[in-house]
Structure formats: structure tokens, C-alpha cells
Design a protein around this motif. Structure first.
Motif, short mmCIF file in Angstrom:
data_model
loop_
_atom_site.label_atom_id
_atom_site.label_comp_id
_atom_site.label_asym_id
_atom_site.label_seq_id
_atom_site.Cartn_x
_atom_site.Cartn_y
_atom_site.Cartn_z
N UNK A 153 58.86 20.42 -20.99
CA UNK A 153 58.82 18.89 -21.07
C UNK A 153 59.42 18.15 -22.41
N UNK A 154 59.61 16.94 -22.24
CA UNK A 154 60.69 16.42 -23.26
C UNK A 154 60.05 15.20 -23.99
N UNK A 155 58.92 14.80 -23.67
CA UNK A 155 58.17 13.56 -24.29
C UNK A 155 58.95 12.39 -23.78
N UNK A 156 58.61 11.31 -24.75
CA UNK A 156 58.97 10.00 -24.23
C UNK A 156 60.52 9.46 -25.00
N UNK A 157 60.93 10.28 -25.61
CA UNK A 157 62.51 10.22 -25.96
C UNK A 157 62.57 8.97 -26.97
N UNK A 158 63.87 8.52 -26.87
CA UNK A 158 63.88 7.29 -27.73
C UNK A 158 63.35 5.95 -27.18
N UNK A 159 62.72 5.96 -25.86
CA UNK A 159 61.94 4.87 -25.30
C UNK A 159 60.93 4.75 -26.05
N UNK A 160 60.29 5.79 -26.50
CA UNK A 160 58.95 5.73 -27.11
C UNK A 160 58.88 5.56 -28.68
N UNK B 151 53.83 12.56 -30.39
CA UNK B 151 53.24 11.42 -30.96
C UNK B 151 51.83 11.14 -30.30
N UNK B 152 51.16 10.37 -30.66
CA UNK B 152 49.74 10.02 -29.80
C UNK B 152 49.98 8.43 -29.66
N UNK B 153 48.94 8.05 -28.64
CA UNK B 153 48.74 6.55 -28.33
C UNK B 153 47.30 6.34 -28.20
N UNK B 154 46.75 5.29 -28.75
CA UNK B 154 45.50 4.63 -28.76
C UNK B 154 45.43 3.91 -27.49
N UNK B 155 44.35 3.98 -26.57
CA UNK B 155 44.32 3.07 -25.70
C UNK B 155 42.76 2.57 -25.26
N UNK C 251 51.18 10.50 -42.04
CA UNK C 251 52.39 10.59 -42.89
C UNK C 251 53.65 9.99 -41.86
N UNK C 252 53.42 9.85 -40.61
CA UNK C 252 54.53 9.46 -39.98
C UNK C 252 55.51 10.48 -39.61
N UNK C 253 55.38 11.85 -39.94
CA UNK C 253 55.98 12.72 -39.70
C UNK C 253 55.52 13.52 -38.35
N UNK C 254 56.29 14.27 -37.81
CA UNK C 254 55.72 15.09 -36.77
C UNK C 254 54.88 16.27 -37.14
N UNK C 255 54.27 16.65 -36.16
CA UNK C 255 53.53 18.01 -36.25
C UNK C 255 53.76 18.93 -35.23
N UNK D 178 59.62 3.14 -30.65
CA UNK D 178 59.13 1.88 -31.37
C UNK D 178 57.67 1.94 -31.37
N UNK D 179 56.97 2.65 -30.57
CA UNK D 179 55.76 2.85 -30.39
C UNK D 179 54.91 4.05 -31.17
#
Length: 326
Positions: A114-121, A61-65, A40-44, A123-124
């Protein structure tokens, strides 16, 4: 650097009661109605009760590698890593990594870990913490304490927004060993230089509002630090206690629910001292398994809450389900 657990009571004060399965019900978990899926693009987010505390796990968020072997089991053959993934019904060509900050509402303080990636993340597809805080019924300016478990970018990126503190009414708590390492100009010209620059940008400007702690220190009543070095030089985990119930926030002690837990000795690319990190993993999760404590791991599958039991060379992750609802 050594893992430190000087007093068994850090794990054991409430562990004796939690070890009884009939008492686990005191940790009541409830999924909020506004939780949305990734698509949905929304947070959980997911909330649970720990005694009189309210604990909320938020997905940043999540990231696939690709190529799991390039991150986990880097001292093993690619075939060995693929075999373990296949055994656990996981693909061998890619993996998904989640990022899950935690809010603890004690009734007196709202403590963010902890604060996650913030605004720098963003875009991804990451940097969703602030959105998640609001979805869970809070506002960033209600956070009174921000705890940084360690200073890798996915933990400190959200400290600021638009060059200003993201949590305007908060004080900060972090490890003095971690801070001293990353702030030191000796990092310049080394693989840690980018991390050094990030700490200068995100953490150093907040130093006057920061309390620097070590092993065993109390953050607020009911929350204490445990030194768990290896993943980073001053990596801390935290024990949360309320009304005879307890859980452990393990941060990055284990970064994959299969590859790090079932094979705790395997090297992980992002562990800065790989031998110390492996030793810490085994000591932390051996105690969690022995005392049957729930834990929240920053990179465990969302909602990142579960248990471990000993299995073969390591541990089996048991995700929390309905056992806390009844």
C-alpha cells in the motif's frame, strides 16, 4: 462475498512453532534511532526482523476525526459506543486514525504494501510514505514490488507523484476481484463513483505492469495472499513467512483497535459489505488469536504491530513492546 481460507497451512505452516512463546524471540524488533514523533512534523518508522526478512512499518500520517459513532458501531446506539470507549480510557468525542504502509525486504525483493495518500494528502499532514522510505534507509526507486491490498484512496494515493509512477522500478500486484470491481463503469452514478475515478487515475495506467492475483497466490517467495473480502469487494490480506517465523498483514480487516476488535460484529461505515466484513474480522482474528501470530494492521496505533487475545465478544489488542527485543 465470502472469506476464504482454503488451506489451514496458510496460517498454520509456521503457526505451530510460533505458538510456543519461547520462540517469539525470533521476531526481533528494533526502533530506529531516527524515528521522530508526530509533533516534530517528521515521519515515523519502525523496523523488525522476521527470520531473514526485514520489515519496516512507515507512518503515512494520522488524522483526527469527530463523532466515533458515525464511523464505528453505526448499527449501535451512540451511548453504547461511548461506553466502550470510556471503558478503554478513550475520548468519546473524537478518534485518531493512523495509516501505515509496510515494506518487506526479503533480500531479493523490496516489497511495499500500500502507498498511503500520496501528494493529495500532504495539505492535511499525510502523504509521508516517500519521506519514511528514505528515513528508513531506502529509496522509492529501490522498491521492486508494490502490492495493493485494496483500492480505497488511502491505499492507492501514493502510486503516482506529479502524474508519474512514484516507484519507477516496481512491478505491481493486486487482486483481480478488486480491480474488476473498481474499474467497471457500472460504478458511475453510485456511491463508488469517486473510487472508480481514483482507480482510473492511479491504478489503470499501471495495468500493463500489474499481476492480478487471487486467494493463495504467491507474491514473492515467503509472501502469500489470503482473500478477506467485505471491507471492499476484493480485499486481500497477506501472510509473510521467513525461517519459521510468520506474521499477518491484515490491512483494513479491523480499522480500530478497540471498536473493531472488541466488537467485531459492529458495523463500520467504510466496510462496503458490512455483514461479510464482520464475518471476515472474526475468522481472521480468531485464527490470529488461536495461533498467537503477530499482525500488522494498517489502521492500528503506530507502529501498528501487535497480537490479539480473545476477550468477551471479540478480541483484545496487545501492542508489541519489548517481547521481541530479548
Amino acid at each position: 462475498m465470502p472469506f476464504s481460507l482454503k488451506r489451514r497451512t496458510l496460517f498454520g505452516a509456521a503457526a505451530g512453532t510460533l505458538a510456543a512463546p519461547g520462540l517469539w524471540g525470533g521476531l526481533a524488533m528494533a526502533q530506529e534511532s531516527r524515528e521522530e514523533g508526530v509533533a516534530s512534523g517528521r515521519t515515523r518508522f519502525r523496523t523488525l526482523k522476521l527470520g531473514s526478512f526485514k520489515v519496516t512499518v512507515i507512518s503515512d500520517g494520522t488524522r483526527t476525526s469527530g463523532s466515533p459513532h458515525e464511523t464505528y458501531g453505526t448499527d449501535q446506539s451512540a451511548d453504547a459506543v461511548s461506553a466502550l470507549l470510556t471503558e478503554n480510557f478513550l475520548p468519546t468525542s473524537a478518534f485518531v486514525n493512523g495509516f501505515s504502509p509496510v515494506l518487506v525486504d526479503t533480500g531479493s525483493d523490496l516489497v511495499l504494501f500500500d502507498t498511503g495518500f500520496g501528494e493529495g494528502g500532504r495539505e492535511n499532514g499525510m502523504g509521508k510514505l516517500a519521506e519514511g522510505i528514505r528515513a528508513a534507509g531506502y529509496a522509492p526507486d529501490q522498491v521492486t514490488v508494490v502490492v495493493i491490498t485494496h483500492m480505497h484512496g488511502d491505499h492507492i494515493g501514493g502510486l503516482t507523484e506529479g502524474g508519474k509512477p512514484a516507484f519507477v522500478n516496481a512491478r505491481y500486484v493486486t487482486g483481480h476481484v478488486e480491480y474488476d470491481f473498481w474499474k467497471d463503469t457500472a460504478r458511475v452514478g453510485t456511491p463508488a463513483e469517486n473510487g472508480h475515478k481514483a482507480v482510473l487515475e492511479k491504478v489503470v495506467p499501471l495495468a500493463e505492469k500489474t499481476t492480478f492475483i487471487g486467494d493463495g497466490a504467491e507474491v514473492v517467495p515467503g509472501i502469500s495472499a489470503i482473500a478477506a473480502f467485505g471491507h471492499s469487494p476484493g480485499h486481500l490480506i497477506f501472510r509473510v513467512d521467513s525461517d519459521g517465523q510468520a506474521l499477518i498483514l491484515t490491512s483494513d480487516t479491523a480499522n480500530h483497535y478497540v471498536l473493531s476488535l472488541q466488537r467485531p460484529d459492529w458495523e463500520v461505515r467504510f466496510d462496503m459489505d458490512k455483514a461479510a466484513a464482520a464475518s471476515t474480522r472474526k475468522k481472521v482474528f480468531d485464527l490470529i488469536a488461536t495461533d498467537r501470530l503477530p499482525f500488522i494492521g494498517y489502521h492500528m496505533p503506530f507502529p501498528a504491530v501487535g497480537f490479539v487475545e480473545r476477550k468477551d465478544q471479540g478480541y483484545r489488542f496487545v501492542p508489541a513492546s519489548y517481547q521481541f527485543d530479548i
